[in-house]
Design a protein around this motif. Structure first.
Motif, PDB file in Angstrom:
ATOM      1  N   LEU A 171       0.838  -1.190   0.000  1.00 17.23           N
ATOM      2  CA  LEU A 171       0.000   0.000   0.000  1.00 17.23           C
ATOM      3  C   LEU A 171       0.873   1.240   0.000  1.00 17.23           C
ATOM      4  CD1 LEU A 171      -2.653   1.668   0.641  1.00 17.23           C
ATOM      5  CD2 LEU A 171      -2.167   1.192   3.053  1.00 17.23           C
ATOM      6  N   ALA A 172       0.619   2.162  -0.915  1.00 14.90           N
ATOM      7  CA  ALA A 172       1.230   3.495  -0.859  1.00 14.90           C
ATOM      8  C   ALA A 172       0.438   4.252   0.203  1.00 14.90           C
ATOM      9  CB  ALA A 172       1.148   4.180  -2.213  1.00 14.90           C
ATOM     10  N   SER A 173       1.063   4.521   1.356  1.00  9.77           N
ATOM     11  CA  SER A 173       0.321   5.024   2.516  1.00  9.77           C
ATOM     12  C   SER A 173       0.392   6.541   2.669  1.00  9.77           C
ATOM     13  CB  SER A 173       0.833   4.341   3.794  1.00  9.77           C
ATOM     14  OG  SER A 173       2.214   4.570   3.959  1.00  9.77           O
ATOM     15  N   ASP A 174       0.699   7.247   1.581  1.00 10.92           N
ATOM     16  CA  ASP A 174       0.741   8.717   1.650  1.00 10.92           C
ATOM     17  C   ASP A 174      -0.616   9.326   1.310  1.00 10.92           C
ATOM     18  OD1 ASP A 174       0.837   7.974  -0.990  1.00 10.92           O
ATOM     19  OD2 ASP A 174       2.586   9.197  -1.493  1.00 10.92           O
ATOM     20  N   ARG A 175      -1.673   8.662   1.760  1.00  9.25           N
ATOM     21  CA  ARG A 175      -3.071   9.090   1.604  1.00  9.25           C
ATOM     22  C   ARG A 175      -3.844   8.525   2.791  1.00  9.25           C
ATOM     23  NH1 ARG A 175      -3.226   6.432  -3.828  1.00  9.25           N
ATOM     24  NH2 ARG A 175      -1.014   6.658  -3.465  1.00  9.25           N
ATOM     25  N   ARG A 176      -5.072   8.959   2.989  1.00  7.39           N
ATOM     26  CA  ARG A 176      -5.883   8.409   4.077  1.00  7.39           C
ATOM     27  C   ARG A 176      -6.235   6.965   3.752  1.00  7.39           C
ATOM     28  NH1 ARG A 176      -8.172  11.058   8.081  1.00  7.39           N
ATOM     29  NH2 ARG A 176     -10.089   9.876   8.001  1.00  7.39           N
ATOM     30  N   TYR A 177      -6.149   6.122   4.772  1.00  6.90           N
ATOM     31  CA  TYR A 177      -6.459   4.712   4.592  1.00  6.90           C
ATOM     32  C   TYR A 177      -6.922   4.134   5.922  1.00  6.90           C
ATOM     33  CZ  TYR A 177      -1.834   4.124   6.679  1.00  6.90           C
ATOM     34  OH  TYR A 177      -0.751   4.196   7.510  1.00  6.90           O
ATOM     35  N   ALA A 178      -7.509   2.955   5.854  1.00  8.82           N
ATOM     36  CA  ALA A 178      -7.990   2.302   7.074  1.00  8.82           C
ATOM     37  C   ALA A 178      -7.817   0.800   6.937  1.00  8.82           C
ATOM     38  CB  ALA A 178      -9.460   2.633   7.311  1.00  8.82           C
ATOM     39  N   TYR A 179      -7.674   0.142   8.091  1.00  7.37           N
ATOM     40  CA  TYR A 179      -7.707  -1.317   8.171  1.00  7.37           C
ATOM     41  C   TYR A 179      -9.029  -1.672   8.822  1.00  7.37           C
ATOM     42  CZ  TYR A 179      -2.701  -0.175   8.670  1.00  7.37           C
ATOM     43  OH  TYR A 179      -1.460   0.374   8.553  1.00  7.37           O
TER      44      TYR A 179
END
Length: 197
Positions: A171-179
Motif C-alpha cells: 500500500l502506498a500510505s501517503d493518503r488516508r487509509y484504514a484497516y
C-alpha cells in the motif's frame, strides 16, 4: 464499529509511559525547557507536560512533531534503536502503540536503526473493528501479510480490497487509509512500514 469505540481507542498505558519518559530524557539531554520544546513542536506547554508525565493521549501526528523538534523520529521515541549488529526483543516487550475497547491492538515489534526507519508491526483486529490512519509522508509504503482472518484495506480513492489468510499486499500510505475486519473472526496481520524521506 460505533463512534464510541473509535473515541476510546488509542495508545496503551505502557506506550504513553515509555513515550513520556523518552521525551523528557531527550528534552533534558538537549538542554531545552518544556516551553522551548513545546514551541519548537507546535504543541501547548500543558500538553507537553502531560505527555512527559504519561497522562496525555497524543495523536501520532503530535508524537511525530515532538520527534522532529527533538531531531529524531517516532520509532526512536518508542523503541530501542541503538546501533548494533543484533537486537533481540523478548516476547511481550513490543510497544503497544494502539488499542481499542473491542480488544484490537497494534504493536510495534522492531525497527531498523537507519533512517528512514523500517518498522515491523503486529496487528490484531477484532470482528467489526477498524483503524483509521492519517496519510504518511510522500513516498511511504506498507507491506502486509495476513496470518489469520481477512483484512480489508480501505484506501481513499479506491474500492475496498480484502486480503485473505496467507495473502499479502503493498500500500502506498501517503493518503488516508484504514484497516478493517468485516469478518466473524479476529484478523491477525504483520505490517512493515517504510516511511518516505
Amino acid at each position: 464499529m460505533s463512534d464510541d469505540v473509535t473515541a476510546r481507542s488509542g495508545p496503551t498505558v505502557e506506550f504513553l509511559a515509555r513515550l513520556g519518559a523518552e521525551v523528557r530524557r531527550r528534552r533534558k539531554d538537549a538542554a531545552l525547557t518544556v516551553q522551548q520544546l513545546a514551541d519548537a513542536a507546535g504543541v501547548s506547554r500543558r500538553m507537553l507536560t502531560q505527555i512527559e508525565l504519561g497522562q496525555a493521549n497524543p495523536s501520532l501526528v503530535t508524537v511525530d512533531k515532538l520527534a522532529g523538534a527533538l531531531a529524531t523520529d517516532f520509532v526512536s521515541l518508542t523503541r530501542d534503536t541503538r546501533p548494533g549488529a543484533l537486537a533481540v526483543n523478548a516476547p511481550g516487550t513490543g510497544a503497544g502503540v494502539w488499542s481499542s475497547v473491542a480488544g484490537s491492538s497494534g504493536v510495534l515489534q522492531a525497527a531498523t536503526g537507519r533512517q528512514p526507519a523500517a518498522e515491523l508491526w503486529e496487528w490484531t483486529l477484532m470482528p467489526g473493528d477498524r483503524y483509521q490512519a492519517d496519510p504518511d509522508p510522500a513516498g511511504s509504503e506498507e507491506l502486509f501479510l495476513v496470518v489469520d482472518g481477512a483484512l480489508t484495506l480501505d484506501v481513499d480513492g479506491l474500492a475496498p480490497v480484502t486480503v485473505e489468510t496467507g495473502g499479502s499486499a503493498r500500500l502506498a500510505s501517503d493518503r488516508r487509509y484504514a484497516y478493517a475486519n468485516t469478518g466473524p473472526v479476529p484478523t491477525r496481520f504483520v505490517r512493515v512500514v517504510h516511511l518516505g524521506a
